[in-house]
Design a protein around this motif. Structure first.
Motif, short mmCIF file in Angstrom:
data_model
loop_
_atom_site.label_atom_id
_atom_site.label_comp_id
_atom_site.label_asym_id
_atom_site.label_seq_id
_atom_site.Cartn_x
_atom_site.Cartn_y
_atom_site.Cartn_z
N LYS A 141 0.82 -1.22 0.00
CA LYS A 141 0.00 0.00 0.00
C LYS A 141 0.85 1.26 0.00
CE LYS A 141 -3.94 -2.08 2.42
NZ LYS A 141 -4.79 -2.05 3.63
N GLN A 142 2.10 1.14 0.47
CA GLN A 142 2.96 2.33 0.51
C GLN A 142 3.39 2.77 -0.89
OE1 GLN A 142 7.06 1.46 2.03
NE2 GLN A 142 6.26 -0.62 2.22
N GLU A 144 2.40 4.01 -4.39
CA GLU A 144 1.21 4.66 -4.93
C GLU A 144 1.18 4.71 -6.45
OE1 GLU A 144 1.16 8.46 -3.10
OE2 GLU A 144 0.64 7.69 -1.10
N HIS A 145 2.12 4.05 -7.12
CA HIS A 145 2.15 4.14 -8.58
C HIS A 145 1.45 2.97 -9.26
CE1 HIS A 145 5.58 1.63 -7.59
NE2 HIS A 145 5.64 1.22 -8.84
N ASN A 147 -2.00 -0.18 -8.62
CA ASN A 147 -3.11 -0.69 -7.83
C ASN A 147 -2.72 -2.03 -7.22
OD1 ASN A 147 -5.54 -1.38 -6.68
ND2 ASN A 147 -6.56 -1.84 -8.63
N HIS A 148 -2.35 -2.03 -5.96
CA HIS A 148 -1.85 -3.25 -5.32
C HIS A 148 -2.94 -4.28 -5.08
CE1 HIS A 148 -3.65 -2.09 -1.44
NE2 HIS A 148 -3.33 -0.87 -1.80
N ASP A 158 -4.60 1.72 -12.90
CA ASP A 158 -3.13 1.67 -12.80
C ASP A 158 -2.49 2.81 -13.56
OD1 ASP A 158 -2.37 -0.92 -11.35
OD2 ASP A 158 -3.83 -1.64 -12.79
N MET A 161 -3.10 6.02 -11.62
CA MET A 161 -2.23 6.12 -10.44
C MET A 161 -0.79 6.41 -10.84
SD MET A 161 -3.71 3.03 -8.02
CE MET A 161 -2.63 3.44 -6.64
N LYS A 164 -0.53 10.15 -11.79
CA LYS A 164 -0.59 11.05 -10.63
C LYS A 164 0.66 10.93 -9.77
CE LYS A 164 -5.64 11.19 -10.39
NZ LYS A 164 -6.85 10.80 -9.63
N ALA A 165 1.15 9.70 -9.59
CA ALA A 165 2.35 9.52 -8.77
C ALA A 165 3.57 10.16 -9.41
CB ALA A 165 2.59 8.03 -8.54
N SER A 168 3.31 14.05 -9.31
CA SER A 168 3.59 14.58 -7.97
C SER A 168 5.07 14.44 -7.63
CB SER A 168 2.74 13.85 -6.94
OG SER A 168 3.07 14.25 -5.63
N ASP A 169 5.63 13.27 -7.88
CA ASP A 169 7.02 13.02 -7.51
C ASP A 169 7.99 13.90 -8.29
OD1 ASP A 169 6.15 11.14 -5.74
OD2 ASP A 169 6.55 9.42 -7.04
#
Length: 459
Positions: A141-142, A144-145, A147-148, A158, A161, A164-165, A168-169
């Protein structure tokens, strides 16, 4: 984050959100606009977006996903008409349902590989602290890039995510670099002060004097022009391009430094413009010049110019944006530029807080080291105890063996069994007794035949 040939500027977004701010981690991309034939479905686009290492822990996964998506004609066409908001909102991600089966299969495979890689990283980390009973699903879950909850197939969620990851990064990449540089400078000062504490008064004064002398020497450099100003660009025009400064022309300058002739100045091309200014302040041969500081200065210059010139904040400077910037008052009459040595990089309170943090870390490491030392000593004690018991048992066994030999009993074997002689090695005397009748009793029902006398045998 710039697509291939023939695309208008808005299409250079291509996965702007996937690669936004990547020039903070420089990107080398072929942006040349060439009209060519359409791409064959499923065929990989020849170097559409070549990303240098972004520094993200999922960098390879990000680049592989982009490469695969670019082989799908439908997705590529939708991407050409998408704007930043459509990409960031997740609308583009829904187009994933319409890509070819081959592309989806390849994306599924990439995701499974990435999940497996992350699980290996988690296991290695847990093993290093001797933890057991790892809940991989919870620890995933840690990240975020992806869908676990669905580790097997690559779905629109996916892609959403991942976008967005990465956005942001990468947007925070420069901020993170500034923070790391600040820690670097505070650590330098901390170590310097700690070293001074180890010296006597006379040596400490000499070190302080040398430090001040080096600071003064580093600050003694030619004037640094304001990045992006007319004076700064004219100096590049004259010294790097070898042209007459009196004939400086912004449009010609832009075309000269648009290295790949794509109509844009990316951040890498901009950073090249600051080399002359940086060389005024930093020389790798000089002890007083820190090359880590030089790269921080380059980053500051690039950020400043982008903030001033890049109107639509797409991290690309068009000819129109560049020419518009040359019309501003700041271009002709800029403020003076303060280099790092003219700025206070941190306060005493910040340094004190940093040192307290270091002290806490050192205390924790010291406690762990002491605990490990105790564990080591306990293990050594147990080892020595077992060795002593082993030697004691060996001595007892040896004494028992010697006692049995003295009593005439055959020695016992390793398991306590009696040692016996192999068949065929009986005493000769015993065999003779059996042959001669001896004194041994006969088995029941057996009649002993009289011995034959040789002197009574007749022919």
């Amino acid at each position: 984050m710039k697509w291939l040939p023939v695309l208008p500027q808005q299409c250079l977004l291509l996965m702007t959100c996937l690669t936004m701010a990547l020039e903070a981690v420089p990107i080398d991309i072929d942006k040349t606009k060439v009209k060519g034939e359409g791409h064959v479905e499923g065929e990989k686009v020849e170097n559409p977006v070549f990303l240098k290492d972004t520094g993200l822990y999922y960098d390879e996964y990000l680049r592989q996903v982009i490469d695969v998506l670019e082989t799908d004609k439908h997705f590529r066409e939708k991407l050409q008409t998408a704007d930043i908001e459509e990409i960031k909102s997740g609308k583009l991600s829904r187009e994933l349902d319409l890509v070819s089966h081959h592309v989806r299969t390849r994306l599924d495979e990439l995701k499974r590989q990435e999940v497996a890689r992350l699980r290996m990283l988690i296991k290695a980390k847990m093993d290093s602290v001797q933890d057991t009973g790892i809940d991989h699903q919870a620890l995933l879950k840690q990240f975020e890039h992806l869908n676990h909850q669905n580790p097997d197939t690559f779905e629109p969620k996916d892609l959403d995510m991942l976008i967005k990851a990465a956005t942001s990064d990468l947007e925070n990449y420069d901020k993170t670099r500034h923070e790391e540089f600040k820690k670097y400078e505070m650590m330098k000062e901390h170590e310097r002060r700690e070293y001074l504490k180890t010296l006597d008064e006379e040596k400490r004064k000499r070190e302080e004097s040398k430090f001040e002398e080096m600071k003064k020497k580093h600050g003694d450099h030619p004037k640094v022009h304001h990045p992006g100003s007319k004076d700064q660009l004219k100096e590049v025009w004259e010294e790097a391009d070898g042209l007459d400064p009196n004939e400086f022309d912004p449009k010609t300058f832009f075309k000269l430094h648009d290295v790949n002739n794509d109509g844009f100045l990316d951040e890498q091309e901009l950073e090249a413009l600051f080399t002359k200014e940086l060389e005024k302040v930093y020389d790798p041969k000089n002890e007083e010049d820190d090359m880590v500081e030089m790269e921080e200065e380059r980053l500051r210059m690039r950020e400043h110019v982008m903030n001033e010139v890049d109107i639509n904040k797409d991290r690309l400077v068009t000819l129109e944006e560049f020419l518009r910037a040359t019309e501003k008052k700041e271009f002709l009459e800029p403020d003076s530029w303060e280099t790092l040595d003219q700025q206070q990089l941190f306060t005493e309170d910040e340094l004190k807080e940093f040192e307290n943090h270091i002290s806490q870390q050192e205390d924790e490491l010291r406690k762990k080291a002491e605990e490990l030392q105790k564990q080591k000593e306990e293990l050594q004690r147990q080892h020595d105890q077992l060795q002593a018991q082993k030697q004691e048992l060996q001595q007892v066994v040896k004494q028992m063996e010697q006692k049995k030999l003295q009593q005439g009993n055959p020695p016992a074997g390793p398991g306590g069994e009696l040692k016996f002689q192999p068949p065929g090695e009986h005493k000769v005397g015993d065999a003779a007794k059996h042959l001669a009748g001896g004194d041994q009793p006969l088995p029941p029902g057996h009649v002993q035949e009289p011995a034959v006398r040789t002197d009574q045998v007749h022919p």
